[in-house]
Write a protein that holds these residues in place. Sequence first.
Motif, PDB file in Angstrom:
ATOM      1  N   LEU A   1      -4.434 -12.657  12.840  1.00  0.00           N
ATOM      2  CA  LEU A   1      -4.128 -11.313  12.361  1.00  0.00           C
ATOM      3  C   LEU A   1      -5.034 -10.952  11.186  1.00  0.00           C
ATOM      4  CD1 LEU A   1      -0.236 -11.377  12.409  1.00  0.00           C
ATOM      5  CD2 LEU A   1      -1.749 -10.259  14.032  1.00  0.00           C
ATOM      6  N   PRO A   2      -5.607  -9.749  11.220  1.00  0.00           N
ATOM      7  CA  PRO A   2      -6.467  -9.347  10.099  1.00  0.00           C
ATOM      8  C   PRO A   2      -5.645  -9.077   8.843  1.00  0.00           C
ATOM      9  CG  PRO A   2      -6.184  -7.528  11.626  1.00  0.00           C
ATOM     10  CD  PRO A   2      -5.517  -8.729  12.249  1.00  0.00           C
ATOM     11  N   ALA A   3      -6.194  -9.429   7.714  1.00  0.00           N
ATOM     12  CA  ALA A   3      -5.524  -9.166   6.439  1.00  0.00           C
ATOM     13  C   ALA A   3      -6.550  -8.522   5.509  1.00  0.00           C
ATOM     14  CB  ALA A   3      -4.998 -10.457   5.837  1.00  0.00           C
ATOM     15  N   ARG A   4      -6.343  -7.253   5.206  1.00  0.00           N
ATOM     16  CA  ARG A   4      -7.271  -6.529   4.336  1.00  0.00           C
ATOM     17  C   ARG A   4      -6.471  -5.871   3.231  1.00  0.00           C
ATOM     18  NH1 ARG A   4      -9.506  -4.396   9.672  1.00  0.00           N
ATOM     19  NH2 ARG A   4      -7.637  -3.155   9.495  1.00  0.00           N
ATOM     20  N   GLU A   5      -7.149  -5.538   2.181  1.00  0.00           N
ATOM     21  CA  GLU A   5      -6.529  -4.811   1.080  1.00  0.00           C
ATOM     22  C   GLU A   5      -7.405  -3.618   0.746  1.00  0.00           C
ATOM     23  OE1 GLU A   5      -5.670  -7.198  -2.307  1.00  0.00           O
ATOM     24  OE2 GLU A   5      -4.699  -8.756  -1.123  1.00  0.00           O
ATOM     25  N   ALA A   6      -6.778  -2.501   0.446  1.00  0.00           N
ATOM     26  CA  ALA A   6      -7.516  -1.308   0.050  1.00  0.00           C
ATOM     27  C   ALA A   6      -7.650  -1.282  -1.464  1.00  0.00           C
ATOM     28  CB  ALA A   6      -6.804  -0.057   0.544  1.00  0.00           C
ATOM     29  N   GLU A   7      -8.775  -0.824  -1.937  1.00  0.00           N
ATOM     30  CA  GLU A   7      -9.029  -0.766  -3.385  1.00  0.00           C
ATOM     31  C   GLU A   7      -8.193   0.314  -4.064  1.00  0.00           C
ATOM     32  OE1 GLU A   7     -11.093  -2.793  -5.156  1.00  0.00           O
ATOM     33  OE2 GLU A   7     -11.408  -3.948  -3.339  1.00  0.00           O
ATOM     34  N   ASP A   8      -7.875   1.395  -3.349  1.00  0.00           N
ATOM     35  CA  ASP A   8      -7.197   2.533  -3.969  1.00  0.00           C
ATOM     36  C   ASP A   8      -5.673   2.501  -3.828  1.00  0.00           C
ATOM     37  OD1 ASP A   8      -6.977   3.022  -1.289  1.00  0.00           O
ATOM     38  OD2 ASP A   8      -7.893   5.020  -1.353  1.00  0.00           O
ATOM     39  N   GLY A   9      -5.111   1.431  -3.274  1.00  0.00           N
ATOM     40  CA  GLY A   9      -3.669   1.308  -3.153  1.00  0.00           C
ATOM     41  C   GLY A   9      -3.082   1.973  -1.924  1.00  0.00           C
ATOM     42  N   THR A  10      -3.920   2.529  -1.061  1.00  0.00           N
ATOM     43  CA  THR A  10      -3.422   3.110   0.183  1.00  0.00           C
ATOM     44  C   THR A  10      -3.465   2.067   1.280  1.00  0.00           C
ATOM     45  OG1 THR A  10      -5.604   3.905   0.833  1.00  0.00           O
ATOM     46  CG2 THR A  10      -4.226   5.421  -0.451  1.00  0.00           C
ATOM     47  N   CYS A  11      -2.930   2.428   2.447  1.00  0.00           N
ATOM     48  CA  CYS A  11      -2.928   1.502   3.584  1.00  0.00           C
ATOM     49  C   CYS A  11      -4.367   1.253   4.043  1.00  0.00           C
ATOM     50  CB  CYS A  11      -2.098   2.105   4.724  1.00  0.00           C
ATOM     51  SG  CYS A  11      -2.108   1.101   6.219  1.00  0.00           S
ATOM     52  N   PRO A  12      -4.769  -0.013   4.141  1.00  0.00           N
ATOM     53  CA  PRO A  12      -6.130  -0.314   4.589  1.00  0.00           C
ATOM     54  C   PRO A  12      -6.296  -0.117   6.090  1.00  0.00           C
ATOM     55  CG  PRO A  12      -4.925  -2.330   4.255  1.00  0.00           C
ATOM     56  CD  PRO A  12      -4.026  -1.212   3.803  1.00  0.00           C
ATOM     57  N   GLY A  13      -5.182   0.068   6.803  1.00  0.00           N
ATOM     58  CA  GLY A  13      -5.258   0.192   8.258  1.00  0.00           C
ATOM     59  C   GLY A  13      -5.153  -1.165   8.911  1.00  0.00           C
ATOM     60  N   TYR A  14      -4.777  -1.156  10.142  1.00  0.00           N
ATOM     61  CA  TYR A  14      -4.652  -2.417  10.865  1.00  0.00           C
ATOM     62  C   TYR A  14      -5.808  -2.612  11.826  1.00  0.00           C
ATOM     63  CZ  TYR A  14      -2.814  -6.267  13.488  1.00  0.00           C
ATOM     64  OH  TYR A  14      -2.679  -7.475  14.089  1.00  0.00           O
ATOM     65  N   HIS A  15      -6.113  -1.577  12.608  1.00  0.00           N
ATOM     66  CA  HIS A  15      -7.241  -1.660  13.546  1.00  0.00           C
ATOM     67  C   HIS A  15      -8.433  -0.856  13.049  1.00  0.00           C
ATOM     68  CE1 HIS A  15      -5.091  -3.909  16.544  1.00  0.00           C
ATOM     69  NE2 HIS A  15      -4.100  -3.049  16.514  1.00  0.00           N
ATOM     70  N   GLY A  16      -8.312  -0.316  11.875  1.00  0.00           N
ATOM     71  CA  GLY A  16      -9.388   0.483  11.296  1.00  0.00           C
ATOM     72  C   GLY A  16      -8.869   1.186  10.061  1.00  0.00           C
ATOM     73  N   PRO A  17      -9.725   1.895   9.350  1.00  0.00           N
ATOM     74  CA  PRO A  17      -9.299   2.579   8.137  1.00  0.00           C
ATOM     75  C   PRO A  17      -8.139   3.536   8.400  1.00  0.00           C
ATOM     76  CG  PRO A  17     -11.677   2.659   8.382  1.00  0.00           C
ATOM     77  CD  PRO A  17     -11.137   2.096   9.655  1.00  0.00           C
ATOM     78  N   CYS A  18      -7.185   3.590   7.468  1.00  0.00           N
ATOM     79  CA  CYS A  18      -5.993   4.416   7.638  1.00  0.00           C
ATOM     80  C   CYS A  18      -5.866   5.423   6.504  1.00  0.00           C
ATOM     81  CB  CYS A  18      -4.743   3.536   7.715  1.00  0.00           C
ATOM     82  SG  CYS A  18      -3.204   4.448   7.830  1.00  0.00           S
ATOM     83  N   GLY A  19      -5.645   4.949   5.281  1.00  0.00           N
ATOM     84  CA  GLY A  19      -5.575   5.822   4.123  1.00  0.00           C
ATOM     85  C   GLY A  19      -4.213   6.415   3.829  1.00  0.00           C
ATOM     86  N   ARG A  20      -3.215   6.179   4.666  1.00  0.00           N
ATOM     87  CA  ARG A  20      -1.864   6.689   4.387  1.00  0.00           C
ATOM     88  C   ARG A  20      -1.277   5.940   3.189  1.00  0.00           C
ATOM     89  NH1 ARG A  20      -2.029   6.276   9.932  1.00  0.00           N
ATOM     90  NH2 ARG A  20      -1.759   8.212  11.055  1.00  0.00           N
ATOM     91  N   PRO A  21      -0.258   6.527   2.583  1.00  0.00           N
ATOM     92  CA  PRO A  21       0.408   5.807   1.483  1.00  0.00           C
ATOM     93  C   PRO A  21       1.062   4.511   2.002  1.00  0.00           C
ATOM     94  CG  PRO A  21       1.068   8.114   1.531  1.00  0.00           C
ATOM     95  CD  PRO A  21       0.272   7.874   2.770  1.00  0.00           C
ATOM     96  N   VAL A  22       0.985   3.480   1.209  1.00  0.00           N
ATOM     97  CA  VAL A  22       1.567   2.191   1.569  1.00  0.00           C
ATOM     98  C   VAL A  22       3.081   2.284   1.460  1.00  0.00           C
ATOM     99  CG1 VAL A  22       1.750  -0.227   0.914  1.00  0.00           C
ATOM    100  CG2 VAL A  22      -0.458   0.903   0.875  1.00  0.00           C
ATOM    101  N   VAL A  23       3.769   1.755   2.481  1.00  0.00           N
ATOM    102  CA  VAL A  23       5.224   1.786   2.470  1.00  0.00           C
ATOM    103  C   VAL A  23       5.802   0.378   2.395  1.00  0.00           C
ATOM    104  CG1 VAL A  23       7.273   2.500   3.753  1.00  0.00           C
ATOM    105  CG2 VAL A  23       5.243   3.937   3.774  1.00  0.00           C
ATOM    106  N   ILE A  24       5.358  -0.508   3.260  1.00  0.00           N
ATOM    107  CA  ILE A  24       5.941  -1.849   3.350  1.00  0.00           C
ATOM    108  C   ILE A  24       4.835  -2.906   3.303  1.00  0.00           C
ATOM    109  CG2 ILE A  24       7.326  -3.421   4.750  1.00  0.00           C
ATOM    110  CD1 ILE A  24       8.464  -0.940   6.148  1.00  0.00           C
ATOM    111  N   ALA A  25       4.917  -3.779   2.335  1.00  0.00           N
ATOM    112  CA  ALA A  25       4.065  -4.973   2.257  1.00  0.00           C
ATOM    113  C   ALA A  25       2.596  -4.695   2.549  1.00  0.00           C
ATOM    114  CB  ALA A  25       4.595  -6.053   3.178  1.00  0.00           C
ATOM    115  N   GLY A  26       2.052  -3.653   1.937  1.00  0.00           N
ATOM    116  CA  GLY A  26       0.623  -3.413   2.049  1.00  0.00           C
ATOM    117  C   GLY A  26       0.181  -2.565   3.220  1.00  0.00           C
TER     118      GLY A  26
END
Length: 119
Positions: free
Chosen positions: A50-75
């Motif tokens: 499973l991929p594990a990424r973190e976004a620099e700006d605190g938003t969702c890094p996406g799972y299969h690609g960039p997302c940018g939505r606000p983070v809700v649960i565990a990153g």
Amino acid sequence: MGGETLCAAHLGWPLCPGFDGYTCPVRTRDGRQCTSCQQQEYLLHLAEALPAREAEDGTCPGYHGPCGRPVVIAGLCGRCRLSSQADRDRIEREWTAAAAAAVAAAQAEEAREAVPAPF
């Protein structure tokens, strides 16, 4: 070891083979992995799969690609969390099926070896 009069070492039980270079001190009746090593090996496999990424700006890094939505649960946002859980469930099914196939193959081989020669 319930019901045994000797400890596992004195019964001659082999050591658990461990996992990923780890030498386990637990002895098992059949020489297979102990429950702890099975679980740890699965968790390592899951972490690699499973991929594990973190976004620099605190938003969702996406799972299969960039997302940018606000983070809700565990990153991850809700949509990406569902995608990751679906992949985790798929990986777990594949892992369980592979383990069951390996056990069935080993049992078939043991049964074949237990049959006496016809001569």
